[in-house]
Design an enzyme around this catalytic site. Structure first.
Site, PDB file in Angstrom:
ATOM      1  N   HIS A 106       0.554  -1.097  -0.018  1.00  0.00           N
ATOM      2  CA  HIS A 106       0.009   0.005   0.189  1.00  0.00           C
ATOM      3  C   HIS A 106       0.909   1.423   0.079  1.00  0.00           C
ATOM      4  O   HIS A 106       0.715   2.142   0.747  1.00  0.00           O
ATOM      5  CB  HIS A 106      -1.100   0.091   1.336  1.00  0.00           C
ATOM      6  N   HIS A 180     -10.130   1.965   0.492  1.00  0.00           N
ATOM      7  CA  HIS A 180      -9.639   0.922   1.701  1.00  0.00           C
ATOM      8  C   HIS A 180     -10.782   0.975   2.645  1.00  0.00           C
ATOM      9  O   HIS A 180     -10.338   0.349   3.874  1.00  0.00           O
ATOM     10  CB  HIS A 180      -8.357   0.829   2.245  1.00  0.00           C
ATOM     11  N   GLU A 315     -11.704  -3.489  -2.742  1.00  0.00           N
ATOM     12  CA  GLU A 315     -10.697  -2.850  -3.258  1.00  0.00           C
ATOM     13  C   GLU A 315     -10.807  -3.109  -4.778  1.00  0.00           C
ATOM     14  O   GLU A 315     -10.049  -3.941  -5.210  1.00  0.00           O
ATOM     15  CB  GLU A 315      -9.198  -2.802  -2.533  1.00  0.00           C
TER      16      GLU A 315
HETATM   17  C1  GLA Z   1      -5.031  -5.447   1.991  1.00  0.00           C
HETATM   18  C2  GLA Z   1      -4.164  -6.163   2.012  1.00  0.00           C
HETATM   19  C3  GLA Z   1      -4.309  -7.132   3.343  1.00  0.00           C
HETATM   20  C4  GLA Z   1      -4.001  -6.460   4.657  1.00  0.00           C
HETATM   21  C5  GLA Z   1      -5.026  -5.250   4.287  1.00  0.00           C
HETATM   22  C6  GLA Z   1      -4.717  -4.274   5.498  1.00  0.00           C
HETATM   23  O1  GLA Z   1      -6.207  -5.769   1.872  1.00  0.00           O
HETATM   24  O2  GLA Z   1      -4.115  -7.206   1.027  1.00  0.00           O
HETATM   25  O3  GLA Z   1      -3.350  -8.209   3.315  1.00  0.00           O
HETATM   26  O4  GLA Z   1      -2.732  -5.813   4.274  1.00  0.00           O
HETATM   27  O5  GLA Z   1      -4.661  -4.658   3.183  1.00  0.00           O
HETATM   28  O6  GLA Z   1      -4.415  -4.674   6.658  1.00  0.00           O
END
Ligand code: GLA
Length: 355
Positions: A106, A180, A315
């Protein structure tokens, strides 16, 4: 339509953080703050018309600063993982900040979810909107090029929420922006009873560190088959190596009609409240994360403790690790081009039908 703006808190260096609230006449409202362009509240009626907040988050800025696994935030410059915190572009290797074991997740240590954005709000008779802008400097978290990013949330009289992303750069760079938000259509408890439909026939298998293998695998005959509605919890702990690897659902589905924002990417229904959510997008993939890493250690809004799988994320995005995966569609933005992506969230109830 109504728009308002209020002080939400201060960054550790004293800079003010504002909250903008968009309201539609039928009881739908969305609040977002300038820290991370984060959606902090989303209120929609249940089947009896009772409004409820259906997203996880915090009451105060402090919670977002210190205890937020990307609650409601815009993630970037590159959503998802980039393997071993590096990639090669046009013959040159770029090294990124690693923040997930050896990988970049991210956007790195200080991704777009942790920066202050500028907000401008506006309204017409039929729509309320807030546009967040952020200039990501050349080299930020190791990414090449100055990236100018713009994210607009709109709410219309039908209670439909739009999220539009745009970005331009002065050097070639990978870009993958998403939202998110953790949804819980019941407003409390876990999401295991939420019924989910994802009309996609292939998903992206991952290795033990949640990096895509690079293949697309048919969902048929696996717990990843959501082409017909299934409760999230029905198969999440099945003895499936992919579920084991990620601790539950934390995978991307390859959408059947990439670019077609009329097609449904996902549909969720909470049988208890009757609330439904439909997701549409121009993006090629949908990452469904079942909140597996929530473990009760975070206390969020209204004193709620967020236990395992208290919320789910849908997402809409490019494929994870795109810069290192030749088989995936290109995620590279070049000077002179404009990166665009759009997602729609439509809420309804099983009594009213689509609003
Ligand atoms: C995304 C990632 C997950 C996790 C979440 C936040 O969805 O794919 O593995 O890191 O963000 O915790």
């Amino acid at each position: 339509m109504h728009v308002s703006r209020a002080h939400f808190g201060r960054m550790p260096d004293g800079q003010p953080v504002d909250r903008i609230t968009l309201e539609a006449p039928d009881g739908v409202s969305l609040s977002a703050i300038t820290y991370g362009a984060t959606i902090t509240a989303l209120t929609v009626p249940d089947r009896d018309g009772r409004p409820g907040d259906v997203v996880l988050g915090h009451d105060t800025l402090d919670g977002y600063l210190h205890a937020s696994p990307y609650f409601g935030a815009v993630v970037g410059r590159y959503a998802g993982r980039i393997a071993h915190a590096r990639f090669t572009l046009d013959g040159r290797e770029h090294r990124l900040a690693a923040n997930d074991g050896p990988h970049t997740l991210h956007g790195g240590r200080r991704g777009f979810d942790k920066v202050l954005w500028t907000a401008e709000a506006a309204r017409t008779d039929t729509e309320a909107r807030v546009t967040f802008t952020y200039r990501s400097p050349d080299g930020e978290e190791g990414f090449p090029g100055t990236l100018d990013v713009r994210v607009t949330y709109t709410l219309d009289t039908a209670g439909r929420i739009g999220i539009a992303y745009e970005a331009v750069t002065d050097r070639a760079t990978p870009v993958n922006l998403t939202q998110h938000t953790y949804f819980n259509l019941a407003g409390a408890g876990d999401i295991l009873g939420h019924e989910l439909t994802i009309p996609a026939t292939r998903f992206v298998p991952v290795d033990a560190t949640i990096i895509p293998t690079g293949a697309l695998r048919p969902v048929a005959g696996t717990p990843f088959d959501f082409t017909a509605a299934h409760a999230v919890g029905a198969r999440i702990d099945a003895a499936d190596p992919q579920l084991r690897a990620a601790g539950g659902y934390d995978h991307a589905w390859a959408l059947e009609a990439p670019g077609d924002e009329r097609a449904i990417a996902a549909r969720v229904r909470d049988p208890g409240s009757g609330r439904t959510l439909e997701v549409r997008t121009t993006a090629p993939a949908l990452q469904f994360y079942a909140g597996n890493f929530l473990d009760g250690s975070i206390t969020g809004k209204r004193g709620q403790r967020y236990g395992r799988r208290a919320g789910l994320c849908l997402e809409t995005q490019q494929f994870a690790d795109g810069p290192n995966q030749p088989a995936f569609p290109s995620c590279i933005l070049r000077p002179g081009e404009r990166w665009r992506s759009r997602t729609w969230w439509t809420f309804a109830t099983d009594r009213t039908g689509p609003r």
